[in-house]
Design a protein around this motif. Sequence first.
Motif, PDB file in Angstrom:
ATOM      1  N   VAL A   7      36.363 -30.825 -16.444  1.00  0.00           N
ATOM      2  CA  VAL A   7      36.101 -31.291 -15.088  1.00  0.00           C
ATOM      3  C   VAL A   7      34.907 -30.514 -14.539  1.00  0.00           C
ATOM      4  O   VAL A   7      34.853 -29.283 -14.668  1.00  0.00           O
ATOM      5  N   THR A   8      33.955 -31.224 -13.925  1.00  0.00           N
ATOM      6  CA  THR A   8      32.762 -30.593 -13.368  1.00  0.00           C
ATOM      7  C   THR A   8      32.521 -31.125 -11.969  1.00  0.00           C
ATOM      8  O   THR A   8      32.416 -32.344 -11.762  1.00  0.00           O
ATOM      9  N   TYR A  44      32.709 -35.152 -12.328  1.00  0.00           N
ATOM     10  CA  TYR A  44      32.698 -35.685 -13.682  1.00  0.00           C
ATOM     11  C   TYR A  44      33.910 -35.123 -14.447  1.00  0.00           C
ATOM     12  O   TYR A  44      34.266 -33.962 -14.266  1.00  0.00           O
ATOM     13  N   HIS A  45      34.486 -35.972 -15.326  1.00  0.00           N
ATOM     14  CA  HIS A  45      35.552 -35.502 -16.210  1.00  0.00           C
ATOM     15  C   HIS A  45      35.585 -36.395 -17.439  1.00  0.00           C
ATOM     16  O   HIS A  45      35.159 -37.557 -17.401  1.00  0.00           O
ATOM     17  N   LYS A  64      45.671 -36.664 -11.684  1.00  0.00           N
ATOM     18  CA  LYS A  64      44.743 -36.960 -10.599  1.00  0.00           C
ATOM     19  C   LYS A  64      44.197 -35.630 -10.067  1.00  0.00           C
ATOM     20  O   LYS A  64      44.941 -34.656  -9.977  1.00  0.00           O
ATOM     21  N   LEU A  65      42.907 -35.622  -9.713  1.00  0.00           N
ATOM     22  CA  LEU A  65      42.242 -34.388  -9.294  1.00  0.00           C
ATOM     23  C   LEU A  65      41.900 -34.443  -7.818  1.00  0.00           C
ATOM     24  O   LEU A  65      41.447 -35.476  -7.306  1.00  0.00           O
ATOM     25  N   PHE A  66      42.094 -33.301  -7.141  1.00  0.00           N
ATOM     26  CA  PHE A  66      41.771 -33.176  -5.730  1.00  0.00           C
ATOM     27  C   PHE A  66      41.002 -31.874  -5.529  1.00  0.00           C
ATOM     28  O   PHE A  66      41.437 -30.817  -5.978  1.00  0.00           O
ATOM     29  N   TRP A  67      39.854 -31.963  -4.847  1.00  0.00           N
ATOM     30  CA  TRP A  67      39.035 -30.786  -4.539  1.00  0.00           C
ATOM     31  C   TRP A  67      38.985 -30.605  -3.029  1.00  0.00           C
ATOM     32  O   TRP A  67      38.812 -31.572  -2.287  1.00  0.00           O
ATOM     33  N   LEU A  85      30.744 -26.246 -10.656  1.00  0.00           N
ATOM     34  CA  LEU A  85      32.052 -25.596 -10.704  1.00  0.00           C
ATOM     35  C   LEU A  85      32.844 -26.311 -11.786  1.00  0.00           C
ATOM     36  O   LEU A  85      33.217 -27.485 -11.635  1.00  0.00           O
ATOM     37  N   GLU A  86      33.102 -25.621 -12.896  1.00  0.00           N
ATOM     38  CA  GLU A  86      33.657 -26.253 -14.086  1.00  0.00           C
ATOM     39  C   GLU A  86      35.013 -25.664 -14.450  1.00  0.00           C
ATOM     40  O   GLU A  86      35.247 -24.467 -14.266  1.00  0.00           O
TER      41      GLU A  86
END
Length: 298
Positions: free
Chosen positions: A206-207, A199-200, A179-182, A168-169
């Motif tokens: 972002v992957t 990964y980023h 900051k990233l949140f999934w 999912l990219e």
Amino acid sequence: MFILSLCFNFKQHHSEHARLQVPTSQVRSRSSSRGDVNDQDAIQEKFYPPRFIQVPENMSIEEGRFCRMDFKVSGLPAPDVSWYLNGRPVQSDDFHKMIVSEKGFHSLIFEVVRTSDAGAYACVAKNRAGEATFTVQLDVLAKEHRRAPMFIYKPQSKKVFEGDSVKLECQISAIPPPKLFWKRNNEMVHFNTDRISLYHDNSGRVTLLIKDVNKKDAGWYTVSAVNEAGVTTCNTRLDVTARPNQTLPAPKQLRVRPTFSKYLALNGRGLNVKQAFNPEGEFQRLAAQSGLYESEEL
């Protein structure tokens, strides 16, 4: 004899008395000279030059921030302190404050750091016994422009088979980096596992990589990017289906449409097809079967 001894005793006694009697002026002069020496020693002991006990380290401060340089100096009498920036005196103003507290603690305060404040600072402490100096470097970082996160491209919904790997990219632009949140179905996704990794890079790509996908991985995925300027969110769907069987299907049977020809008709009568191309042979055989004979009169 008596008179001689009496005169001798008188002279001896007079000389001893003369030795014992010291002029008061000489005694006072000696005592006063010793007192002056002691007073001078006492005065010299009361003065000693400045000495820095605590000094600040070199600093890097972002533009617009608050900054404070603290130090401690000793000396008797209390020394006077001056600051110099690149050789120029630093004056107290709306942006710069010089504070003196008890027990020799001093501070140079920058209410709002500006780019013009960058440079080498020299602090000089002086009194009548001497002086001392220390230097400190102040680096001012230019204030970075801030921009809320935004998607350059969003993650696409995907449909995969069980056991496959899926990515999912997306790509996000923001200053400073967010900051990233999934989340999956409103539950936080745990990264750095054997199956799921994030990964980023510096470009904002972002992957989310999921290996050996199973049906529990299916659902709605939400990615959120947050920094000091704002937040952005995007949703995408992942569907997982069972892998089909690998057995090949049976080949289809071909249907032949029946046709009629003279060759089939001859074969049906027991005739050789090759003989059908010999008209004479065919006629003679058919004539024999029907009882017809060629007439000599014809």
